[in-house]
Design a protein around this motif. Sequence first.
Motif, PDB file in Angstrom:
ATOM      1  N   GLY A  58      84.232  42.443-112.061  1.00 37.72           N
ATOM      2  CA  GLY A  58      84.291  41.892-113.399  1.00 37.72           C
ATOM      3  C   GLY A  58      83.114  42.272-114.270  1.00 37.72           C
ATOM      4  O   GLY A  58      83.110  41.975-115.468  1.00 37.72           O
ATOM      5  N   PHE A  59      82.096  42.929-113.697  1.00 39.38           N
ATOM      6  CA  PHE A  59      80.934  43.302-114.497  1.00 39.38           C
ATOM      7  C   PHE A  59      80.993  44.791-114.827  1.00 39.38           C
ATOM      8  O   PHE A  59      81.578  45.585-114.079  1.00 39.38           O
ATOM      9  CB  PHE A  59      79.631  42.984-113.754  1.00 39.38           C
ATOM     10  CG  PHE A  59      79.458  43.733-112.459  1.00 39.38           C
ATOM     11  CD1 PHE A  59      78.906  45.012-112.438  1.00 39.38           C
ATOM     12  CD2 PHE A  59      79.833  43.167-111.253  1.00 39.38           C
ATOM     13  CE1 PHE A  59      78.734  45.702-111.252  1.00 39.38           C
ATOM     14  CE2 PHE A  59      79.668  43.852-110.057  1.00 39.38           C
ATOM     15  CZ  PHE A  59      79.123  45.116-110.058  1.00 39.38           C
TER      16      PHE A  59
ATOM     17  N   TYR B 244      77.310  38.116-105.207  1.00 39.65           N
ATOM     18  CA  TYR B 244      78.251  37.187-105.829  1.00 39.65           C
ATOM     19  C   TYR B 244      78.311  35.916-104.994  1.00 39.65           C
ATOM     20  O   TYR B 244      78.320  35.972-103.752  1.00 39.65           O
ATOM     21  CB  TYR B 244      79.633  37.841-105.893  1.00 39.65           C
ATOM     22  CG  TYR B 244      80.699  37.031-106.582  1.00 39.65           C
ATOM     23  CD1 TYR B 244      80.779  36.984-107.967  1.00 39.65           C
ATOM     24  CD2 TYR B 244      81.666  36.333-105.838  1.00 39.65           C
ATOM     25  CE1 TYR B 244      81.782  36.271-108.606  1.00 39.65           C
ATOM     26  CE2 TYR B 244      82.667  35.604-106.469  1.00 39.65           C
ATOM     27  CZ  TYR B 244      82.715  35.582-107.862  1.00 39.65           C
ATOM     28  OH  TYR B 244      83.711  34.874-108.488  1.00 39.65           O
TER      29      TYR B 244
ATOM     30  N   PHE C 261      75.996  38.401-110.412  1.00 37.20           N
ATOM     31  CA  PHE C 261      76.916  38.205-111.534  1.00 37.20           C
ATOM     32  C   PHE C 261      77.842  37.049-111.206  1.00 37.20           C
ATOM     33  O   PHE C 261      78.028  36.678-110.044  1.00 37.20           O
ATOM     34  CB  PHE C 261      77.721  39.484-111.794  1.00 37.20           C
ATOM     35  CG  PHE C 261      78.695  39.840-110.698  1.00 37.20           C
ATOM     36  CD1 PHE C 261      80.043  39.557-110.832  1.00 37.20           C
ATOM     37  CD2 PHE C 261      78.258  40.437-109.525  1.00 37.20           C
ATOM     38  CE1 PHE C 261      80.943  39.870-109.826  1.00 37.20           C
ATOM     39  CE2 PHE C 261      79.152  40.761-108.517  1.00 37.20           C
ATOM     40  CZ  PHE C 261      80.492  40.471-108.667  1.00 37.20           C
ATOM     41  N   ASP C 262      78.454  36.475-112.229  1.00 37.52           N
ATOM     42  CA  ASP C 262      79.379  35.362-112.008  1.00 37.52           C
ATOM     43  C   ASP C 262      80.731  35.620-112.660  1.00 37.52           C
ATOM     44  O   ASP C 262      81.515  34.701-112.878  1.00 37.52           O
ATOM     45  CB  ASP C 262      78.781  34.042-112.514  1.00 37.52           C
ATOM     46  CG  ASP C 262      78.347  34.118-113.977  1.00 37.52           C
ATOM     47  OD1 ASP C 262      78.665  35.124-114.653  1.00 37.52           O
ATOM     48  OD2 ASP C 262      77.702  33.169-114.450  1.00 37.52           O
ATOM     49  N   ASP C 263      81.011  36.887-112.990  1.00 37.15           N
ATOM     50  CA  ASP C 263      82.333  37.242-113.483  1.00 37.15           C
ATOM     51  C   ASP C 263      83.304  37.303-112.302  1.00 37.15           C
ATOM     52  O   ASP C 263      82.960  36.974-111.182  1.00 37.15           O
ATOM     53  CB  ASP C 263      82.285  38.605-114.199  1.00 37.15           C
ATOM     54  CG  ASP C 263      81.384  38.569-115.414  1.00 37.15           C
ATOM     55  OD1 ASP C 263      81.607  37.711-116.269  1.00 37.15           O
ATOM     56  OD2 ASP C 263      80.450  39.398-115.488  1.00 37.15           O
TER      57      ASP C 263
ATOM     58  N   TRP D 252      85.555  38.698-109.248  1.00 35.97           N
ATOM     59  CA  TRP D 252      85.451  39.720-108.212  1.00 35.97           C
ATOM     60  C   TRP D 252      86.569  39.507-107.201  1.00 35.97           C
ATOM     61  O   TRP D 252      86.797  38.391-106.735  1.00 35.97           O
ATOM     62  CB  TRP D 252      84.103  39.646-107.483  1.00 35.97           C
ATOM     63  CG  TRP D 252      84.052  40.511-106.251  1.00 35.97           C
ATOM     64  CD1 TRP D 252      84.262  41.856-106.177  1.00 35.97           C
ATOM     65  CD2 TRP D 252      83.805  40.077-104.906  1.00 35.97           C
ATOM     66  NE1 TRP D 252      84.154  42.299-104.879  1.00 35.97           N
ATOM     67  CE2 TRP D 252      83.876  41.223-104.077  1.00 35.97           C
ATOM     68  CE3 TRP D 252      83.533  38.851-104.323  1.00 35.97           C
ATOM     69  CZ2 TRP D 252      83.678  41.160-102.694  1.00 35.97           C
ATOM     70  CZ3 TRP D 252      83.343  38.779-102.947  1.00 35.97           C
ATOM     71  CH2 TRP D 252      83.404  39.937-102.149  1.00 35.97           C
TER      72      TRP D 252
END
Length: 319
Positions: A117-118, A138, A219-221, A223
């Motif tokens: 997502g990043f 993540y 990151f926290d988008d 995955w």
Amino acid sequence: MKAIVLAGGYATRMWPITRHRPKMLLPLGEGTVIGRILSQLEVDERIDETYVSVNRRFAGEFETFLAASEFERPRVSVEETESELEKLGVVGALGQLVEREGIDDDLLIVAGDNLLGFPMREFVDAFRKREAPTIATYDVGDLEKASSYGLVEVTDGRVTSFQEKPENPGSTLVSIACYALPRDAIAFDEYLTHGNNPDEIGWFVQWLQARQSVYTYSFDDVWYDIGSAESYLDAVGWTLEGESVVAESATVEDSTLEENVHVMGGATVTDSRLRDTVVFPETEIENSEIGRSIVDQYASISDIELNDALVGPYTSLNR
């Protein structure tokens, strides 16, 4: 900087769907699993070459895919294996690829079954900021799930502990198979010469972290690790956002397509209800209800209710 996209696995957990096709070429909406990664690598001017690391068995499928694509940088690099029993392990395959291609440069390594997502560019930025080994991490939010990955402990952005697939994880922050290494850290030969585990690159990171500083890009988008039918269908759902995709050459009559359905070319769906399902080309479905399933090409299904199913090619199911 060179990039390596790992695509040499045999995806046995998704058989029969991936028995005769590489998992990385499965569709995600109008694209493919690996295509999302290659498109990001293509536009980063810092990456001058991209190698797609594949096994001999599926090399032709990848070469056909790349030849038909608009990508200019990627090229196939083949490891000489044709079955799960012959595979070299990820680190073993990397060591051979580096030697085979004569790579002497910084290296970006990413698993081809990752839906990230990043932006990949941001990950490379983080690596360039430190010019030191960098891994993407993540928080999976679940201790049981964390035990399937490389567990990471971090202080001020630096890895203080790395454990590959621990039995009793103490946190839920994991490595997600996206790594950047400066050329002086590409020590696969040294690692393998000392008899270390060739199977997972996480073991190499654990070994490397004990010898030099390794940093994280957290990151926290979204995955998705597309290693199973369940995770693949989750990734399809995220990509389609509740909508459905029907190829122009497909036929859907007197049927209800609920959320996240992909019907490919030449398939026929009649008097049926589908949800969260991928239907491959030239398949026929009649008077059936199908949920969270993958139906391979040339299958024939009639008068059946299916959930959480993998239907192989040329399969005929009827009541």
